[in-house]
Design an enzyme around this catalytic site. Structure first.
Site, PDB file in Angstrom:
ATOM      1  CD  GLU A   1      -5.516  18.618 -14.146  1.00  0.00           C
ATOM      2  OE1 GLU A   1      -5.183  17.804 -13.754  1.00  0.00           O
ATOM      3  OE2 GLU A   1      -6.493  18.830 -15.166  1.00  0.00           O
TER       4      GLU A   1
ATOM      5  CD  GLU B   1      -7.055  15.239 -20.584  1.00  0.00           C
ATOM      6  OE1 GLU B   1      -7.901  16.191 -20.985  1.00  0.00           O
ATOM      7  OE2 GLU B   1      -6.940  14.778 -19.441  1.00  0.00           O
TER       8      GLU B   1
HETATM    9  C1  BGC Z   1      -4.454  15.233 -16.066  1.00  0.00           C
HETATM   10  C2  BGC Z   1      -3.653  13.965 -16.519  1.00  0.00           C
HETATM   11  C3  BGC Z   1      -3.169  13.419 -15.275  1.00  0.00           C
HETATM   12  C4  BGC Z   1      -4.261  12.913 -14.549  1.00  0.00           C
HETATM   13  C5  BGC Z   1      -4.328  11.544 -13.768  1.00  0.00           C
HETATM   14  C6  BGC Z   1      -5.539  14.819 -15.295  1.00  0.00           C
HETATM   15  O1  BGC Z   1      -6.337  15.827 -14.686  1.00  0.00           O
HETATM   16  O2  BGC Z   1      -4.563  16.360 -16.927  1.00  0.00           O
HETATM   17  O3  BGC Z   1      -2.939  14.074 -17.615  1.00  0.00           O
HETATM   18  O4  BGC Z   1      -2.108  12.381 -15.292  1.00  0.00           O
HETATM   19  O5  BGC Z   1      -5.177  13.706 -14.186  1.00  0.00           O
HETATM   20  O6  BGC Z   1      -5.196  10.847 -13.585  1.00  0.00           O
END
Ligand code: BGC
Length: 869
Positions: free
Chosen positions: A455, A735
């Site tokens: 990501e 997270e």
């Molecule tokens: C990310 C988050 C992001 C989110 C949006 C994820 O995949 O890691 O931090 O803000 O998607 O909903």
């Protein structure tokens, strides 16, 4: 920026005044500009200006030349004294209008390399005839590059030219090469990688997102002693070859085959001998008008961490541990024999059994691989990638590895560390450490969600939530200004703000469920467009950024207004209170309804924008947006409150944002604050909030007089809490609250980063409320400091310093015994302060040389109070 290089305009100047004397205010200043370090010739002199301005001061010189070093110095009159001249600082100009970028892009890639991510070399020769006084190399790339000249790497900048919205906004870098050029024949060149430009990136794992050919464009500016200038460009005579980097991508890592090395690939060939490995470069043209000088905020190796241990896991894997989760690379030094292979997979956590755990990296291979060409000693690390890791799984190694073979190279953008915060509680100190490392790991050219899995995108929400904390920890003005330019560049024509900046997902609606309803405009995410410039204004007095981002900010407010219905705003897919614990089992979406979170943010951003209009003197707009804000607030209250004064959504987050965004009618405030503490008590004192509620939880409590509850929440150390992570051994911020559960199991590998800075947003509360160092929006950049320390026995002592743009601000307290506390604050020169001491403690001034106040404002100096319970 301390010594900008590549700046296209006269930088605004800020300075700090230090003095042993208290009560120092600046009466006037004088700035001089010269092209000589000794100021023997002055090109501009402000003369003595009566003013107390010391930050973001405009230099009224408009005759800058391109590729030239200038020196600035400042003198001040303050407290009745005249200072000496400050030391000289310099800046180097990039291309100043009307000089245009003229070099074409050159590439060693062939047509069949379109879908390949490998490294290449390009090089060209030029001749120097005479004595060169200043020489600068200008360079940019489609992809990534490392510049070389006459056999040497000419810069320690990494991952240049960074990641921007390449087709709308591309950055070039400038390097001083005065000591590298030589009379006669010279060679300039670059090693090129694919990086963000053409490698696989984004949620849909598409490749060639900006183009299918990596290339570099370079210019050398030679300023001869007689004043004439020669410009040398990359051109059709340049030649290229494959580099030993046979594979390199951001997510997957790098493979290096030493047998492909070309010795001395970037020195002049004596006999014009070009062997079969070299070929003519392809020329590519590109729009030069989108190029801008970067000038500062470069990515570099900003730390080296030696390996702390080698682990043999229960499964028999060999693992190197650096003791700290981070973003960067591993440097390996060892000896081997021809054909030997080093292969290391980088990852961030071990599983409950202590074995290598890579599932949460999803498709990212995060692997570094080196093949020896000959027997001997090497020292190697990848060039065009980075990984998020604490550990390396050693899959192949010549002989027995030992810890001396491995050093972690910490990569992030250059940022001055401005915050230090320590308390009597080691767990809280570790939390602060983790927040700082979450930031280091994710401020690598763009603010990313996480540095490890497939990501690593510039998620706007994460950046927005964390931006104020970030601006206490480090100076992020340059970093965010760069990113905000891309935010504007990638906004939709209607003003919609993409979920990720740079918007690598532009136009995509399939390939990933997060994009299913389009790639833009979610509340709390898109509001980065307004909130981040506002934070830069508050923290650095940066009014320029408000001018620069004005159209972008207004575009976003207009977007919400246009898509709202009777002032309730909601739009397509919203992330809401993302990953809150009050979500349904297995869901990412917290229980607070989107109508409420969206409208709350609509109100908040609109109010900020009305203030910004006021600051910029745009009265008509200010009136318009103040009215709009009034309507939204009214509608919010009418819609989300019952007549009895309860919120329709009985979640912690609904209460937090209603309180913190000031959307609660005064007569309901106490009831709503009480209800928030009840909702907290219902969870046994635990938060169940996500991205929207968490950052402001302690603030909402503290602002409502619930300081005890705020401290209790911060200091909770069982699941779920900030300190729970710390107790579980975290070295960065997770997270998910339940990333690693008390029973050792983990949240789904699908989305489980152990290095996401978002929940580190509690840092703002530590600096702004616990230490109580806050800005006054009428005197931004800490011209007037609001001290509101929450002095409390929760900590027997704290020591906090914020290196503001004007100088160091300190707050310390220490309980001498259970009844007596000493509080010290320090105000920098030319600043004033206003102190509000907590009620419930009897305060008296302890020592204070003289009474340094004007209109009840404290002047610069050090103050002490004694408080008695
Ligand atoms: C990310 C988050 C992001 C989110 C949006 C994820 O995949 O890691 O931090 O803000 O998607 O909903």
């Amino acid at each position: 920026m301390k010594e900008p290089i590549g700046i296209e305009y006269v930088p605004h100047i800020s300075w700090q005044i230090t003095s042993d004397l208290p009560g120092i205010m600046q009466e006037s200043y004088r700035i001089q500009l010269s092209t000589y370090k000794d100021f023997s010739t002055i090109v501009w002199d402000s003369g003595r200006i009566e003013s107390d301005c010391q930050i973001q001061v405009c230099v009224g010189y408009d005759k800058l030349k391109s590729a030239m070093r200038y020196y600035v110095r400042v003198m001040v009159w303050a407290g009745g004294f005249m200072s000496d001249w400050s030391g000289a600082v310099s800046f180097v100009t990039g291309l100043v209008v009307p000089d245009q970028w003229s070099a074409p892009y050159v590439s060693a890639e062939r047509m069949e390399d379109h879908d390949v991510s490998k490294g290449t070399y390009v090089r060209g020769d030029f001749h120097v005839d005479g004595h060169v006084e200043q020489a600068y190399l200008f360079a940019t790339a489609l992809g990534l590059y490392i510049p070389y000249m006459n056999g040497q790497r000419v810069s320690d900048i990494e991952m240049a030219p960074g990641w921007t919205s390449y087709n709308r906004n591309r950055l070039y870098q400038v390097y001083e090469v005065t000591d590298v050029v030589q009379e006669g024949k010279n060679t300039v060149g670059a090693m090129i990688g694919c990086g963000w430009y053409k490698g696989v990136m984004g949620l849909t794992k598409a490749r060639n997102n900006y183009g299918d050919t990596s290339a570099v464009s370079m210019e050398v500016w030679l300023r001869y002693a007689d004043g004439h200038i020669e410009r040398v460009y990359s051109d059709k005579d340049w030649i290229g070859a494959d580099a030993p980097i046979v594979f390199s991508e951001i997510y997957d890592g790098e493979t290096y085959d030493a047998a492909m090395e070309i010795d001395n690939w970037c020195i002049p060939f004596n006999d014009n001998r070009v062997d079969g490995r070299w070929r003519t470069c392809r020329l590519l043209s590109s729009d030069a008008s989108i190029l801008h000088g970067q000038a500062g905020g470069f990515v570099r190796v900003n730390g080296r961490i030696p390996a702390s241990q080698l682990i043999r896991t229960p499964k028999g894997e060999t693992v190197v541990d650096f003791g700290q989760n981070m973003a960067g690379r591993i440097e390996v030094s060892c000896s081997g024999r021809a054909g030997d292979v080093i292969e290391i997979r980088c990852f961030e956590t071990l599983d409950a059994q202590g074995n290598v755990y890579v599932d949460n990296l999803r498709k990212a291979k995060t692997t570094m691989r080196y093949t020896f060409a000959k027997d001997g000693q090497i020292c190697w690390s990848p060039s065009f990638t980075f990984m998020g890791f604490r550990y390396g799984h050693i899959l192949s190694f010549p002989g027995e590895p030992s810890i001396e073979n491995f050093t972690a190279l910490v990569l992030h953008t250059d940022m001055e560390e401005t915050g230090s915060f320590s308390t009597s509680n080691p767990l809280v100190n570790q939390l602060h450490h983790n927040i700082v490392w979450g930031m280091k790991s994710n401020f690598l050219d763009v603010p990313t969600d996480c540095p490890q899995r497939d990501e690593r995108l510039g998620w706007t929400g994460d950046a927005q939530i964390f931006s104020r904390t970030a601006s206490y920890l480090m100076n992020v003005d340059t970093f965010f200004r760069k990113w905000l330019r891309d935010l504007e560049a990638d906004q939709t024509p209607e003003g919609g703000v993409p979920h990720v900046i740079p918007n690598i997902e532009e136009g995509r609606t399939d390939g990933n469920w997060l994009l299913s309803q389009g790639p833009h405009s979610a509340a709390a995410w898109a509001d980065a467009a307004v909130i981040i410039p506002w934070n830069l204004y508050l923290m650095y007095g940066d009014t320029q950024v408000l001018y620069k981002q004005f159209a972008s900010m207004e575009g976003w407010i207009r977007f919400m207004e246009h898509h709202s219905e009777d002032y309730i705003w909601n739009y397509k897919l919203q992330f809401g209170d993302w990953v809150a614990l009050d979500a349904k089992e297995g869901s990412y979406f917290g229980a607070t309804p989107n109508d409420l979170t969206c409208t709350a943010y609509f109100a908040y951003s609109t109010e900020l924008f009305a203030k910004i209009c006021h600051i910029l003197g745009k009265e008509e707009k200010e009136n318009y947006y103040r009215r709009l804000y009034g309507h939204i607030k009214e509608k919010f209250i009418a819609t989300f409150f019952t007549k009895e004064g309860q919120l329709t959504a009985q979640t912690q987050t609904a209460h937090i944002i209603a309180l913190h965004f000031n959307l609660v009618p005064e007569h309901f405030r106490e009831g709503i604050a009480n209800r928030l503490t009840e909702l907290l008590a219902k969870e046994n004192g635990h938060l169940v909030t996500g991205f929207v509620g968490t950052p402001y939880f302690c603030q909402a409590l503290g602002e409502s007089g619930k300081v005890r509850e705020a401290y209790e929440l911060l200091l909770k150390d069982d699941f779920p809490s900030w300190l729970y992570q710390v107790k579980m051994g975290a070295t960065t911020v997770w997270e998910h609250w339940d990333g690693l559960k008390p029973d050792g199991t983990m949240w789904s590998a699908e989305m489980n980063s152990f290095n996401h800075y978002a929940y580190g947003a509690i840092g703002e509360w530590l600096y702004r409320s616990v230490a109580g160092i806050d800005t006054d929006e009428n005197h931004p950049g800490f011209g007037h400091i609001l001290f509101r320390p929450l002095v409390n026995p929760a900590f027997s002592e704290i020591d906090c310093t914020y290196k503001s743009i004007r100088g160091d601000i300190t707050v310390q307290w220490k309980w001498a015994d259970t009844k007596t506390v000493f509080l010290t604050i320090q105000i920098p020169c030319n600043c004033t302060g206003e102190v509000k001491l907590p009620a419930g403690i009897g305060w008296e001034k302890a020592e204070n040389g003289q009474d340094m106040t004007v209109e009840k404002r404290l002047l610069s100096g050090r103050y002490r109070w004694i408080g008695r319970l």
